[in-house]
Design a protein around this motif. Structure first.
Motif, PDB file in Angstrom:
ATOM      1  N   VAL A  99       0.833  -1.211   0.000  1.00  0.00           N
ATOM      2  CA  VAL A  99       0.000   0.000   0.000  1.00  0.00           C
ATOM      3  C   VAL A  99       0.868   1.261   0.000  1.00  0.00           C
ATOM      4  CG1 VAL A  99      -1.550   1.396   1.446  1.00  0.00           C
ATOM      5  CG2 VAL A  99      -2.067  -1.013   1.008  1.00  0.00           C
ATOM      6  N   ASN A 100       0.553   2.145  -0.944  1.00  0.00           N
ATOM      7  CA  ASN A 100       1.173   3.468  -0.999  1.00  0.00           C
ATOM      8  C   ASN A 100       0.153   4.448  -1.559  1.00  0.00           C
ATOM      9  OD1 ASN A 100       1.192   3.217  -3.871  1.00  0.00           O
ATOM     10  ND2 ASN A 100       3.182   2.207  -3.791  1.00  0.00           N
ATOM     11  N   GLN A 101       0.536   5.707  -1.696  1.00  0.00           N
ATOM     12  CA  GLN A 101      -0.426   6.716  -2.130  1.00  0.00           C
ATOM     13  C   GLN A 101      -0.932   6.443  -3.546  1.00  0.00           C
ATOM     14  OE1 GLN A 101      -0.130  10.913  -0.835  1.00  0.00           O
ATOM     15  NE2 GLN A 101       0.064  11.406  -3.009  1.00  0.00           N
ATOM     16  N   SER A 102      -0.073   5.972  -4.426  1.00  0.00           N
ATOM     17  CA  SER A 102      -0.479   5.693  -5.803  1.00  0.00           C
ATOM     18  C   SER A 102      -1.577   4.639  -5.855  1.00  0.00           C
ATOM     19  CB  SER A 102       0.720   5.224  -6.633  1.00  0.00           C
ATOM     20  OG  SER A 102       0.331   4.854  -7.936  1.00  0.00           O
ATOM     21  N   ILE A 103      -1.391   3.562  -5.117  1.00  0.00           N
ATOM     22  CA  ILE A 103      -2.375   2.481  -5.125  1.00  0.00           C
ATOM     23  C   ILE A 103      -3.695   2.945  -4.516  1.00  0.00           C
ATOM     24  CG2 ILE A 103      -2.917   0.263  -4.019  1.00  0.00           C
ATOM     25  CD1 ILE A 103      -0.001  -0.556  -4.607  1.00  0.00           C
ATOM     26  N   ILE A 104      -3.632   3.694  -3.422  1.00  0.00           N
ATOM     27  CA  ILE A 104      -4.867   4.174  -2.796  1.00  0.00           C
ATOM     28  C   ILE A 104      -5.585   5.179  -3.702  1.00  0.00           C
ATOM     29  CG2 ILE A 104      -5.841   5.388  -0.809  1.00  0.00           C
ATOM     30  CD1 ILE A 104      -4.910   2.533  -0.217  1.00  0.00           C
ATOM     31  N   LYS A 105      -4.832   6.026  -4.402  1.00  0.00           N
ATOM     32  CA  LYS A 105      -5.458   6.970  -5.334  1.00  0.00           C
ATOM     33  C   LYS A 105      -6.109   6.244  -6.512  1.00  0.00           C
ATOM     34  CE  LYS A 105      -3.475  10.860  -6.534  1.00  0.00           C
ATOM     35  NZ  LYS A 105      -2.399  11.781  -6.969  1.00  0.00           N
ATOM     36  N   PHE A 106      -5.442   5.249  -7.060  1.00  0.00           N
ATOM     37  CA  PHE A 106      -6.033   4.508  -8.172  1.00  0.00           C
ATOM     38  C   PHE A 106      -7.308   3.801  -7.728  1.00  0.00           C
ATOM     39  CE2 PHE A 106      -4.906  -0.186  -8.040  1.00  0.00           C
ATOM     40  CZ  PHE A 106      -6.014  -0.649  -8.725  1.00  0.00           C
ATOM     41  N   LEU A 107      -7.280   3.209  -6.553  1.00  0.00           N
ATOM     42  CA  LEU A 107      -8.464   2.525  -6.041  1.00  0.00           C
ATOM     43  C   LEU A 107      -9.607   3.508  -5.776  1.00  0.00           C
ATOM     44  CD1 LEU A 107      -6.681   0.065  -3.583  1.00  0.00           C
ATOM     45  CD2 LEU A 107      -7.884  -0.569  -5.683  1.00  0.00           C
ATOM     46  N   GLY A 108      -9.272   4.677  -5.212  1.00  0.00           N
ATOM     47  CA  GLY A 108     -10.293   5.689  -4.946  1.00  0.00           C
ATOM     48  C   GLY A 108     -10.896   6.246  -6.222  1.00  0.00           C
ATOM     49  N   PHE A 109     -10.062   6.460  -7.234  1.00  0.00           N
ATOM     50  CA  PHE A 109     -10.533   6.950  -8.529  1.00  0.00           C
ATOM     51  C   PHE A 109     -11.491   5.938  -9.165  1.00  0.00           C
ATOM     52  CE2 PHE A 109      -9.788   7.396 -13.196  1.00  0.00           C
ATOM     53  CZ  PHE A 109     -10.267   8.683 -13.352  1.00  0.00           C
ATOM     54  N   GLU A 110     -11.090   4.671  -9.189  1.00  0.00           N
ATOM     55  CA  GLU A 110     -11.945   3.619  -9.733  1.00  0.00           C
ATOM     56  C   GLU A 110     -13.262   3.530  -8.955  1.00  0.00           C
ATOM     57  OE1 GLU A 110     -11.056   0.569 -12.125  1.00  0.00           O
ATOM     58  OE2 GLU A 110     -10.393   2.477 -12.938  1.00  0.00           O
ATOM     59  N   GLN A 111     -13.171   3.748  -7.630  1.00  0.00           N
ATOM     60  CA  GLN A 111     -14.340   3.610  -6.772  1.00  0.00           C
ATOM     61  C   GLN A 111     -15.432   4.612  -7.140  1.00  0.00           C
ATOM     62  OE1 GLN A 111     -13.722   1.183  -4.114  1.00  0.00           O
ATOM     63  NE2 GLN A 111     -15.938   1.073  -4.083  1.00  0.00           N
ATOM     64  N   CYS A 112     -15.036   5.793  -7.600  1.00  0.00           N
ATOM     65  CA  CYS A 112     -16.027   6.809  -7.987  1.00  0.00           C
ATOM     66  C   CYS A 112     -16.964   6.271  -9.056  1.00  0.00           C
ATOM     67  CB  CYS A 112     -15.338   8.067  -8.510  1.00  0.00           C
ATOM     68  SG  CYS A 112     -14.255   8.866  -7.339  1.00  0.00           S
ATOM     69  N   PHE A 113     -16.399   5.611 -10.062  1.00  0.00           N
ATOM     70  CA  PHE A 113     -17.193   5.102 -11.181  1.00  0.00           C
ATOM     71  C   PHE A 113     -17.933   3.827 -10.793  1.00  0.00           C
ATOM     72  CE2 PHE A 113     -13.571   7.480 -12.756  1.00  0.00           C
ATOM     73  CZ  PHE A 113     -14.205   8.455 -13.507  1.00  0.00           C
ATOM     74  N   LYS A 114     -17.266   2.992 -10.013  1.00  0.00           N
ATOM     75  CA  LYS A 114     -17.909   1.760  -9.544  1.00  0.00           C
ATOM     76  C   LYS A 114     -19.153   2.085  -8.730  1.00  0.00           C
ATOM     77  CE  LYS A 114     -15.168  -1.236  -7.652  1.00  0.00           C
ATOM     78  NZ  LYS A 114     -14.333  -1.973  -6.684  1.00  0.00           N
ATOM     79  N   ASN A 115     -19.011   3.031  -7.792  1.00  0.00           N
ATOM     80  CA  ASN A 115     -20.139   3.376  -6.938  1.00  0.00           C
ATOM     81  C   ASN A 115     -21.255   4.036  -7.732  1.00  0.00           C
ATOM     82  OD1 ASN A 115     -18.490   2.366  -4.990  1.00  0.00           O
ATOM     83  ND2 ASN A 115     -18.251   4.264  -3.839  1.00  0.00           N
ATOM     84  N   SER A 116     -20.871   4.836  -8.710  1.00  0.00           N
ATOM     85  CA  SER A 116     -21.863   5.454  -9.589  1.00  0.00           C
ATOM     86  C   SER A 116     -22.661   4.390 -10.332  1.00  0.00           C
ATOM     87  CB  SER A 116     -21.160   6.384 -10.576  1.00  0.00           C
ATOM     88  OG  SER A 116     -22.055   6.892 -11.547  1.00  0.00           O
ATOM     89  N   GLY A 124     -16.885   8.238  -4.023  1.00  0.00           N
ATOM     90  CA  GLY A 124     -15.730   7.352  -4.066  1.00  0.00           C
ATOM     91  C   GLY A 124     -14.615   7.738  -3.122  1.00  0.00           C
ATOM     92  N   GLY A 125     -14.076   6.760  -2.416  1.00  0.00           N
ATOM     93  CA  GLY A 125     -12.927   6.968  -1.546  1.00  0.00           C
ATOM     94  C   GLY A 125     -12.214   5.646  -1.332  1.00  0.00           C
ATOM     95  N   LYS A 126     -11.038   5.699  -0.730  1.00  0.00           N
ATOM     96  CA  LYS A 126     -10.288   4.475  -0.446  1.00  0.00           C
ATOM     97  C   LYS A 126      -9.250   4.792   0.618  1.00  0.00           C
ATOM     98  CE  LYS A 126     -10.257   0.145  -1.870  1.00  0.00           C
ATOM     99  NZ  LYS A 126     -11.439  -0.652  -2.160  1.00  0.00           N
ATOM    100  N   GLY A 127      -8.802   3.771   1.343  1.00  0.00           N
ATOM    101  CA  GLY A 127      -7.808   4.009   2.380  1.00  0.00           C
ATOM    102  C   GLY A 127      -7.047   2.747   2.723  1.00  0.00           C
ATOM    103  N   GLY A 128      -6.152   2.868   3.690  1.00  0.00           N
ATOM    104  CA  GLY A 128      -5.417   1.697   4.120  1.00  0.00           C
ATOM    105  C   GLY A 128      -4.080   2.033   4.728  1.00  0.00           C
ATOM    106  N   SER A 129      -3.223   1.023   4.801  1.00  0.00           N
ATOM    107  CA  SER A 129      -1.916   1.174   5.423  1.00  0.00           C
ATOM    108  C   SER A 129      -0.968   0.105   4.896  1.00  0.00           C
ATOM    109  CB  SER A 129      -2.038   1.037   6.943  1.00  0.00           C
ATOM    110  OG  SER A 129      -0.768   0.976   7.561  1.00  0.00           O
TER     111      SER A 129
END
Length: 444
Positions: A99-116, A124-129
């Protein structure tokens, strides 16, 4: 230069150190060209693509905790709140060393469209450690989760941001986090989903992503004159998504023959035994070497290799970029005619393009694995109403949502001259809803 090209250049310049995020943005924006070109000046004037590719905020924080030896440890935590144009931020928390910022940003970006695409009012959002729960005791995991939520609680809430589980975060971790959130805030609200049934969780949540994947795969096949009945299915992964995709595929008459984990994979020519797989992975939390001990006809192989198995349908359910160009070539050569993503972006751009050019039906994760977040939103509804629906009620709603997702993305692809391109259809259908909400809100 077109508006799409301008934004892609900007995104690559500003985020040059974030390859996963750039990959996700490139894939989405390339498929949106026919939509943007119709009203390019309007979108450019309101900077829709710049606003859509820049998260509302990124929260990064340290997570100190003490291990069983009394040694203090420090991990890095993230929450990317990407876009709340259609509802509160919604997306999972991932605990994994990668997990790093790039992976969390890509997941959050994808989540916007998935949730729509779900049709439900969630952003859309995403998080982790980068914390690794493998090999940790329950006490160590509890210590980490309490510390993690002690910082994150300031930024989440039932009507603001509702995290859920993801890789490394199951019912145990959600329980520890929810207990700490409740202790700090004094609030008993639906702030996390994937909760235990005794304190506000939803039936069918554990099964939802895997079941949803198979429901939408079945609908896609039916739309193309095919079915799951009698088909051989290759599945990667061995977590909730893979296990319950296997279970539902069997129920609909297919024969899944593989599963894998981080060290190796199994091939069971008689079909994967779900009960054995659940015992190995959910009860014993063991490696797949244990599976072949109970299934003498099964084979265990070290490393990668599931995509080399002859099949009709492939369901990648493990992690991002696990299916590359060489894997795609092997699938096509072996007669695979459908690939549906159970994980988030498990197929590389090159592999996706190869599969599509060779006539393989391809359903992207933002549509195919939306069953998990859809059922999380159903959990939010039950929490708000102080109700608990039966398994059958939730499952029926889930199936209906997945069928509608396919029909909507199929219609969007046809409307923009992209019939059969389900990647474009999913991106277009998801984008239009979020974009319309953003335009309605003005520049915010």
């Amino acid at each position: 230069m077109s508006y799409v090209d301008e934004v892609l250049v900007k995104v690559k310049e500003k985020n040059s150190h974030e390859p996963e995020f750039i990959q996700a943005v490139t894939e989405v924006l390339e498929s949106l060209r026919p939509v943007i070109e119709k009203e390019e000046e309007k979108y450019r004037r309101d900077a829709i693509l710049e606003r859509m590719t820049e998260p509302d905020r990124i929260i990064s924080f340290r997570v100190p905790w003490v291990d069983d030896k009394g040694q203090a440890q420090v991990n890095r935590g993230f929450r990317v709140q990407f876009n709340n144009a259609i509802g509160p931020y919604k997306g999972g928390l991932r605990l994994h060393p990668s997990v790093n910022q790039s992976i969390i940003k890509f997941l959050g970006f994808e989540q916007c469209f998935k949730n729509s695409l779900t049709g439900l009012p969630i952003g859309g959002g995403k998080g982790g450690s980068d914390f690794d729960p493998k090999g940790k005791s329950d006490r160590e995991i509890m210590a980490f989760c309490k510390s993690f939520i002690t910082e994150l609680y300031k930024y989440i809430g039932a009507d603001e941001d509702v995290p859920a589980g993801d890789i490394g975060v199951g019912a145990r971790e959600i329980g520890y986090m929810y207990g700490q959130y409740k202790r700090i805030t004094g609030l008993y609200e639906g702030v996390l989903t994937g909760k235990g049934l005794s304190y506000g969780g939803s039936l069918a949540r554990k099964e939802a992503t895997g079941y949803g994947l198979v429901y939408i795969t079945d609908e896609m096949l039916r739309a193309n004159g095919k079915s799951l009945e009698g088909k051989t299915v290759v599945v990667s992964g061995s977590g909730n998504v893979a296990i319950y995709a296997i279970e539902k595929a069997i129920a609909l008459g297919a024969k899944p023959v593989t599963a894998c984990d981080s060290t190796g994979w199994v091939y069971d020519p008689d079909g994967i035994d779900v009960a054995v797989l659940q015992d190995v992975k959910e009860v014993k939390r063991a490696r797949l070497t244990e599976y072949v001990k109970a299934r003498p006809n099964a084979e265990y192989h070290e490393g990668k290799g599931v995509w080399s198995v002859k099949c009709d349908i492939a369901l990648p359910c493990a992690t991002q970029n696990e299916l590359d160009l060489e894997d795609a070539k092997a699938l096509v050569a072996n007669g695979c005619f459908a690939v549906c993503e159970g994980a988030n972006m498990p197929t590389t751009l090159e592999a996706t393009e190869y599969l599509q050019k060779n006539g393989v039906y391809f359903l992207p994760g933002k549509a195919a694995n939306a069953g998990g977040v859809a059922t999380s939103a159903l959990e939010m509804s039950q929490n708000s109403e102080r109700l608990s629906w039966t398994f059958e009620e939730v499952d029926a709603k889930l199936k209906n949502i997945m069928v509608n997702i396919f029909r909507n993305l199929d219609a969007a692809a046809k409307a923009y001259g992209k019939e059969g391109d389900y990647v474009a259809g999913a991106n277009i259908a998801g984008f239009i809803k979020v974009c319309d909400a953003m335009l309605a809100h003005g520049i915010v």
